[in-house]
Scaffold this motif. Structure first.
Motif, mmCIF file in Angstrom:
data_model
loop_
_atom_site.group_PDB
_atom_site.id
_atom_site.type_symbol
_atom_site.label_atom_id
_atom_site.label_comp_id
_atom_site.label_asym_id
_atom_site.label_seq_id
_atom_site.Cartn_x
_atom_site.Cartn_y
_atom_site.Cartn_z
ATOM 1 N N ASP A 148 0.865 -1.184 0.000
ATOM 2 C CA ASP A 148 0.000 0.000 0.000
ATOM 3 C C ASP A 148 0.902 1.234 0.000
ATOM 4 O O ASP A 148 0.924 2.009 0.965
ATOM 5 N N PRO A 149 1.681 1.407 -1.078
ATOM 6 C CA PRO A 149 2.724 2.451 -1.080
ATOM 7 C C PRO A 149 2.209 3.860 -0.856
ATOM 8 O O PRO A 149 2.933 4.704 -0.332
ATOM 9 N N ILE B 261 0.268 2.886 7.384
ATOM 10 C CA ILE B 261 1.256 1.871 7.016
ATOM 11 C C ILE B 261 1.284 1.765 5.498
ATOM 12 O O ILE B 261 0.252 1.513 4.873
ATOM 13 N N SER B 262 2.457 1.970 4.926
ATOM 14 C CA SER B 262 2.541 2.028 3.462
ATOM 15 C C SER B 262 3.655 1.126 2.942
ATOM 16 O O SER B 262 4.616 1.586 2.344
ATOM 17 N N GLY B 263 3.545 -0.152 3.230
ATOM 18 C CA GLY B 263 4.547 -1.089 2.753
ATOM 19 C C GLY B 263 4.649 -1.083 1.240
ATOM 20 O O GLY B 263 3.650 -0.967 0.545
ATOM 21 N N ARG B 264 5.887 -1.194 0.750
ATOM 22 C CA ARG B 264 6.083 -1.215 -0.691
ATOM 23 C C ARG B 264 7.173 -2.215 -1.053
ATOM 24 O O ARG B 264 8.062 -2.511 -0.246
ATOM 25 N N PRO B 265 7.121 -2.755 -2.251
ATOM 26 C CA PRO B 265 8.117 -3.750 -2.650
ATOM 27 C C PRO B 265 9.438 -3.108 -3.044
ATOM 28 O O PRO B 265 9.484 -1.954 -3.470
ATOM 29 N N ASP C 65 5.324 -9.404 5.771
ATOM 30 C CA ASP C 65 4.803 -9.158 4.434
ATOM 31 C C ASP C 65 5.931 -9.050 3.408
ATOM 32 O O ASP C 65 5.684 -8.846 2.232
ATOM 33 N N LEU C 66 7.194 -9.156 3.894
ATOM 34 C CA LEU C 66 8.398 -9.064 3.054
ATOM 35 C C LEU C 66 8.503 -7.733 2.307
ATOM 36 O O LEU C 66 9.241 -7.612 1.333
ATOM 37 N N ARG D 47 12.948 -4.129 5.406
ATOM 38 C CA ARG D 47 11.986 -5.206 5.142
ATOM 39 C C ARG D 47 11.446 -5.738 6.469
ATOM 40 O O ARG D 47 12.191 -5.871 7.440
ATOM 41 N N THR D 48 10.161 -6.029 6.523
ATOM 42 C CA THR D 48 9.586 -6.650 7.715
ATOM 43 C C THR D 48 10.218 -8.024 7.915
ATOM 44 O O THR D 48 10.047 -8.916 7.089
#
Length: 448
Positions: A223-224, A232-236, A359-360, A384-385
């Motif tokens: 969710d960048p 929370i905005s995790g991104r690859p 979530d890597l 990274r988580t």
């Protein structure tokens, strides 16, 4: 187990909201926290699905999968032999580490396939001015050791400053903030603007399962732009694949800077031990680690099994799981199961329901944990988580409880308290928990 209501003060925009949770369907008129578990979920103790091994002793991280075909055992054992090999041993000549290196074997840093601790297993990755490219004098990693006749590049010295704090109930705590200095630098000072990142070696079990999670599953967790507004905005992270020569989703390393187990292994061999392979070499000639031994090492690393949880259905642990989810830790450490896809060459890993609690993806963890060194698409404050499975066995396997990327946290609670950036709200909620709920959440983490 009866549902209970627990109270929590959450600061939002200068106001203190009171929230309640752990009653399925219960809603507060101030804040909705949703349905939370009050019972064990079927199969959650099998963190690696059918590969999970019932282990709780010192060898818990070095086991073959419970469902591995017996015919594979000799090859698994061969890979373990490469993993354990001391490359300074004369009997392996002419293949030797170096001439510059950080470790002489995989187990030097990954003792019993587990987690390292500072300062012995700290390595320092380097960048040039403003974090761009390799360091002009020392390359991508500072090597503190050299073979006979070769001068080491230098030594890093770590010291700690105490950072005091206090829980909302008045109980004190203290954290350790590391300070690093470099001595005996053989090629001169690091220079103005050079960046460095201290890294402790993580445990290496379960990597094949993480590799087998479909990319679309992980991208669905991203969710960048924080479209759902939860902060929370995790991104690859996308990084270059050495074989396919194209960007691929990063999964491994502290900043998700490696896309596959094979590439993680070959880069570690090269950076930490100076060993070349067919996939990564520094000049012409035959690689130092042959294809068969490299393949066996990668096979071993992909198949190392995840240990089974302990006390997963104990009342305090279940309560701690509810607290973990309620304060927001599951926003990055995904608490629901993830499923692997089909793995044709290793069917043991196929279609497994996992509980890795990651979530890597990359998350901004704030200035307190920032190293200031970009890595691929990762910024200097993104990490990274890390998976949480097996975290409660680190003390048993490795004899310490040092956590986070640089090992600054002396225990699980300190690791929680160092969280900032996107995790700052969860951290603040933890600080406001009563002692009973803090202890329950730590009991949950120790059960993983």
């Amino acid at each position: 187990m009866r549902a209970r209501k627990f109270l929590l003060g959450i600061p939002v925009g200068g106001l203190l909201l009171t929230a309640a949770w752990a009653v399925p369907g219960w809603r507060s008129n101030e804040l909705v926290l949703g349905d939370l578990p009050v019972a064990a979920e079927p199969g959650e103790e099998l963190q690696g699905g059918a590969t999970t091994v019932p282990a709780s002793g010192r060898t818990s991280f070095g086991r073959s999968p419970a469902n591995m075909y017996r015919a594979r055992w000799p090859y698994f054992h061969k890979g373990k032999g490469v993993f354990d090999r001391d490359w300074l041993d004369p009997k392996f000549a002419p293949v030797r580490v170096g001439p510059l290196f950080s470790a002489a074997s995989c187990t030097t840093c990954h003792d019993r396939d587990g987690r390292g601790q500072p300062p012995s297993s700290l390595v320092f990755q380097l960048s040039g001015p403003e974090g761009q490219g390799a360091h002009p004098l020392y390359g991508v990693q500072l090597d503190p050791r050299g073979v006979e006749g070769t001068q080491a590049e230098g030594q890093a010295v770590v010291a700690y400053d105490e950072v005091p704090g206090e829980f909302a109930d008045g109980a004190p705590f203290s954290l350790l903030r590391p300070r690093y200095t470099f001595e005996e630098l053989s090629r001169g000072p690091l220079g103005q603007g050079a960046r460095f990142s201290p890294r402790v070696s993580p445990a290496v079990f379960g990597l094949g399962l993480l590799e087998a999670i479909p990319e679309e599953t992980l991208l669905a967790l991203a969710d960048p732009e924080d479209a759902n507004g939860d902060g929370i905005s995790g991104r690859p992270n996308y990084v270059e694949d050495d074989v396919e020569r194209r960007p691929k989703l990063g999964r491994f390393g502290w900043k998700a800077n490696q896309p596959s187990v094979q590439q993680q292994v070959t880069h570690a061999l090269f950076a930490d031990m100076g060993l070349t392979t067919s996939l990564l070499r520094d000049g012409p000639g035959e690689p130092e680690l042959g294809g068969q031994e490299l393949d066996a090492l990668v096979f071993y690393t992909r198949l190392l099994a995840v240990p089974k949880r302990r006390d997963w259905d104990a009342p305090q642990v279940l309560r701690g799981k509810a607290v973990f989810r309620a304060i927001g830790c599951g926003g990055c450490h995904v608490s629901g199961p993830l499923e692997t896809g089909d793995v044709p060459d290793l069917p043991e890993l196929s279609r497994q329901k996992l509980y890795p609690y990651t979530d890597l993806l990359l998350h901004d963890m704030g200035e307190g944990l920032a190293d200031g060194r970009p890595d691929g698409l990762a910024s200097g404050s993104e990490w990274r988580t890390p998976p949480l499975w097996g975290i409660g066995l680190v003390e048993v396997v490795n004899g310490h409880t040092r956590y986070l990327h640089d090992g600054r946290a002396r225990n699980l609670e300190e690791a929680v308290l160092w969280h900032g950036g996107e995790a700052a709200p969860a951290r603040e909620r933890y600080v406001r928990l009563p002692l009973e709920d803090r202890e329950a959440m730590l009991a949950f983490l120790r059960s993983l």
